[in-house]
Design a protein around this motif. Structure first.
Motif, PDB file in Angstrom:
ATOM      1  N   HIS A  90      10.713   0.793  -3.146  1.00 53.86           N
ATOM      2  CA  HIS A  90      10.883  -0.428  -2.345  1.00 53.86           C
ATOM      3  C   HIS A  90      11.567  -0.136  -1.008  1.00 53.86           C
ATOM      4  N   GLU A  91      12.675   0.570  -1.046  1.00 56.65           N
ATOM      5  CA  GLU A  91      13.409   0.841   0.196  1.00 56.65           C
ATOM      6  C   GLU A  91      12.617   1.769   1.110  1.00 56.65           C
ATOM      7  N   GLU A  92      11.918   2.753   0.530  1.00 52.87           N
ATOM      8  CA  GLU A  92      11.076   3.635   1.348  1.00 52.87           C
ATOM      9  C   GLU A  92      10.008   2.827   2.075  1.00 52.87           C
ATOM     10  N   ALA A  93       9.356   1.921   1.341  1.00 52.31           N
ATOM     11  CA  ALA A  93       8.306   1.105   1.954  1.00 52.31           C
ATOM     12  C   ALA A  93       8.878   0.161   2.999  1.00 52.31           C
ATOM     13  N   PRO A 111       2.333  -1.196  -7.592  1.00 55.72           N
ATOM     14  CA  PRO A 111       2.831  -0.740  -8.902  1.00 55.72           C
ATOM     15  C   PRO A 111       3.625  -1.792  -9.671  1.00 55.72           C
ATOM     16  N   HIS A 112       4.136  -2.810  -8.971  1.00 57.61           N
ATOM     17  CA  HIS A 112       4.922  -3.847  -9.640  1.00 57.61           C
ATOM     18  C   HIS A 112       4.078  -5.076  -9.980  1.00 57.61           C
ATOM     19  N   LEU A 122       0.835  -1.203   0.000  1.00 53.89           N
ATOM     20  CA  LEU A 122       0.000   0.000   0.000  1.00 53.89           C
ATOM     21  C   LEU A 122       0.873   1.259   0.000  1.00 53.89           C
ATOM     22  N   ILE A 123       1.950   1.242   0.780  1.00 52.77           N
ATOM     23  CA  ILE A 123       2.847   2.391   0.811  1.00 52.77           C
ATOM     24  C   ILE A 123       3.473   2.615  -0.561  1.00 52.77           C
ATOM     25  N   GLU A 124       3.947   1.537  -1.199  1.00 51.78           N
ATOM     26  CA  GLU A 124       4.503   1.677  -2.544  1.00 51.78           C
ATOM     27  C   GLU A 124       3.477   2.300  -3.489  1.00 51.78           C
ATOM     28  N   SER A 125       2.248   1.830  -3.414  1.00 53.03           N
ATOM     29  CA  SER A 125       1.198   2.344  -4.291  1.00 53.03           C
ATOM     30  C   SER A 125       0.947   3.825  -4.035  1.00 53.03           C
ATOM     31  N   SER A 134       9.702  -8.139 -10.544  1.00 61.09           N
ATOM     32  CA  SER A 134      10.390  -8.092  -9.258  1.00 61.09           C
ATOM     33  C   SER A 134      10.779  -6.655  -8.937  1.00 61.09           C
ATOM     34  N   ASP A 135      10.595  -6.272  -7.682  1.00 62.54           N
ATOM     35  CA  ASP A 135      10.899  -4.891  -7.282  1.00 62.54           C
ATOM     36  C   ASP A 135      12.227  -4.770  -6.542  1.00 62.54           C
ATOM     37  N   ARG A 136      13.061  -5.797  -6.586  1.00 64.03           N
ATOM     38  CA  ARG A 136      14.252  -5.830  -5.733  1.00 64.03           C
ATOM     39  C   ARG A 136      15.474  -5.166  -6.332  1.00 64.03           C
ATOM     40  N   ASN A 137      15.464  -4.858  -7.606  1.00 67.52           N
ATOM     41  CA  ASN A 137      16.625  -4.242  -8.228  1.00 67.52           C
ATOM     42  C   ASN A 137      16.198  -2.987  -8.977  1.00 67.52           C
TER      43      ASN A 137
END
Length: 239
Positions: free
Chosen positions: A110-113, A139-140, A93-96, A174-177
């Motif tokens: 990603h890191e902010e969330a 978003p991902h 939800l935070i990412e969105s 993937s949202d990791r990179n």
């Protein structure tokens, strides 16, 4: 779902730290159905030493959140799964919200969330979800767990496993990179994009795909980050 962290769990009066929630979330993300997650895999995911990981798993087991065998690995209990899913709900939800309301790009969130997911209140969580229209995916393309801990599961496959002629819809990346996300964005490989596999990888070389009537070479390192739904196969042209 249980209260957001630090939180009280299972009537035990225990307060979970952000680190403990990170362990539970990582266990959920690494787990295959009915299988234990090895201590080494969990330690690698969290970038923490194996002895420290074993110690934390013991603490979580004492709280009734994890079933742990120090030689075979660990899995979440039902209570632990609910905590993991709530943390994941907060994260997505935070990412969105960051993307849709504050103008962040999808590679920035990603890191902010990760930092914020442990500390938002249930009231703020509800306001965010309402303001966004209660989205089902972030978003991902990752599904956002419901308040009751339900997750919409789809049968997706990595793009690299698809075959020439397959018609596909991108559903998740993937949202990791962040670098990979920026590269995928430049190519237009976002959730909802329709693509065709023109040629499969040979000797671990790039795939060839068609997107928006244009073909491009896609490195397997990027194809691994894209998960798709197969919606059909191209019919061969009549002779």
């Amino acid at each position: 779902m249980p209260k957001s962290g630090p939180r009280n769990e299972g009537g035990r009066g225990a307060r979970l730290s952000a680190a403990q929630e990170d362990y539970l979330k990582a266990l959920y993300e690494l787990a295959q159905e009915g299988e234990l997650v090895s201590t080494s895999a969990l330690a690698s995911r969290l970038r923490i030493s194996a002895p420290a990981t074993t110690e934390m798993l013991g603490r979580l087991a004492a709280l009734g959140l994890v079933s742990h065998d120090r030689y075979r690995g660990a899995m979440l209990t039902q209570a632990g799964r609910l905590v993991a899913l709530e943390t994941i709900r907060h994260h997505r939800l935070i990412e969105s919200y960051l993307v849709r309301a504050l103008g962040y790009t999808w590679d920035e969130v990603h890191e902010e969330a990760d930092r914020l997911e442990h500390f938002i209140s249930e009231r703020l969580e509800g306001r965010i979800a309402e303001a966004l229209g209660n989205p089902e995916v972030d978003p991902h393309g990752d599904p956002i767990p419901s308040l009751g801990g339900l997750v919409s599961e789809r049968r997706l496959v990595p793009l690299r496993e698809c075959r020439a002629g397959d018609i596909l819809v991108v559903r998740r990346v993937s949202d990791r990179n962040p670098e990979k996300l920026r590269a995928l964005d430049e190519l237009g490989l976002r959730p909802g994009a329709e693509i065709e596999v023109v040629a499969e990888s040979v000797w671990d070389g790039p795939m060839e795909i068609r997107l928006d009537q244009q073909t491009c070479q896609l490195p397997l390192g990027l194809a691994d980050a894209v998960f798709v739904e197969n919606v059909g196969a191209k019919r061969p042209s009549p002779a």
